[in-house]
Write an enzyme that holds these catalytic residues in place. Structure first.
Site, PDB file in Angstrom:
ATOM      1  CG  HIS A  63      31.933  31.062  42.106  1.00  0.00           C
ATOM      2  ND1 HIS A  63      32.865  30.032  42.269  1.00  0.00           N
ATOM      3  CD2 HIS A  63      33.023  31.591  42.032  1.00  0.00           C
ATOM      4  CE1 HIS A  63      33.660  30.187  42.012  1.00  0.00           C
ATOM      5  NE2 HIS A  63      33.690  31.713  41.715  1.00  0.00           N
TER       6      HIS A  63
ATOM      7  CG  HIS B  81      31.237  35.402  35.398  1.00  0.00           C
ATOM      8  ND1 HIS B  81      31.277  34.279  34.676  1.00  0.00           N
ATOM      9  CD2 HIS B  81      32.224  35.532  36.235  1.00  0.00           C
ATOM     10  CE1 HIS B  81      32.234  33.762  34.542  1.00  0.00           C
ATOM     11  NE2 HIS B  81      32.122  34.379  36.241  1.00  0.00           N
TER      12      HIS B  81
ATOM     13  CD  GLU C  39      32.546  35.297  40.575  1.00  0.00           C
ATOM     14  OE1 GLU C  39      31.553  35.146  40.024  1.00  0.00           O
ATOM     15  OE2 GLU C  39      33.430  34.851  40.559  1.00  0.00           O
TER      16      GLU C  39
END
Length: 229
Positions: free
Chosen positions: A64, A122, A118
């Site tokens: 993930h 992040h 992502e």
């Protein structure tokens, strides 16, 4: 002439300040959560799922994300809009990412939207230690270090729709990895709690696994389902 010099100096100061702010934001974390999800649980919900345009993923845990986090439980996000996701920078990783980091969101797609999210949310917060290519390559390498499905199956925990003790699941993963995992659950289409995501922690330099300084909020029941996929 004097005014031009003042303007140049002001511009340099502003650019320097921007660079420092970006650097400060990207260094503002203490460790990473490395999160893998079980595709059977992602798909077995009222919302359902869509397979990638490349076809149904393997029956295995998929990445993930690799998420910078702080010891107080908070986390930075969207740290540097000046370095957006660029698929060309990870072209050599694409085949492996399709296998190990598949997207299951609808409508079906090739994964670029998922990976871009992502990185933007992040990955940009980890730029003090990982550029874009290194961010994705590191996550892929971490997945290969610990085979979660194999660890569970060796402990007799199979993705067959049966219920298993949450403590047995944690023990199996810790036995194989040496580190205590955090388990996230979701609910299937009938409302039953099921194994959804497994969190392990990585040091701030992204060089290896560590014991988690803090776990996320939330909890599962004492026993949870492990659906097939």
């Amino acid at each position: 002439m004097k005014m031009q010099s003042i303007n140049v100096l002001l511009l340099i100061k502003l650019l320097t300040l921007h660079s420092l702010l970006v650097l400060s934001a990207s260094q503002d974390f203490d460790f990473f959560y490395f999160v893998q999800q079980w595709p059977g649980s992602y798909c077995d919900t009222k919302q359902g799922c869509c397979y990638p345009s490349t076809g149904k993923p393997e029956s295995d845990f998929g990445i993930h994300g690799l998420w910078p986090n702080r010891n107080d439980g908070s986390y930075p996000s969207n740290c540097d809009s000046s370095t957006p996701f660029d698929a060309s920078k990870i072209s050599d990783l694409t085949n492996q990412m399709r296998s190990d980091w598949p997207t299951l969101s609808c409508p079906s797609n090739n994964g670029l939207t998922f990976w871009g999210h992502e990185w933007d949310k992040h990955g940009t917060c980890s730029e003090s230690v990982l550029n874009q290519h290194a961010y994705f390559a590191t996550a892929l390498s971490l997945k290969n270090e610990i085979n979660l499905l194999q660890a569970l199956e060796r402990a007799g925990i199979q993705p067959n729709g049966q219920k298993y003790s949450i403590s047995d699941i944690k023990s199996a993963i810790k036995g194989a990895s040496g580190y205590t995992p955090w388990i996230e659950c979701n609910n299937d289409s009938s409302g039953n709690s099921q194994l959804y995501q497994i969190y392990l922690c990585v040091d701030s330099s992204a060089s290896g696994f560590i014991e988690c300084p803090v776990f996320p909020n939330g909890s599962c029941g004492s026993s949870i389902e492990f659906p097939s996929f």
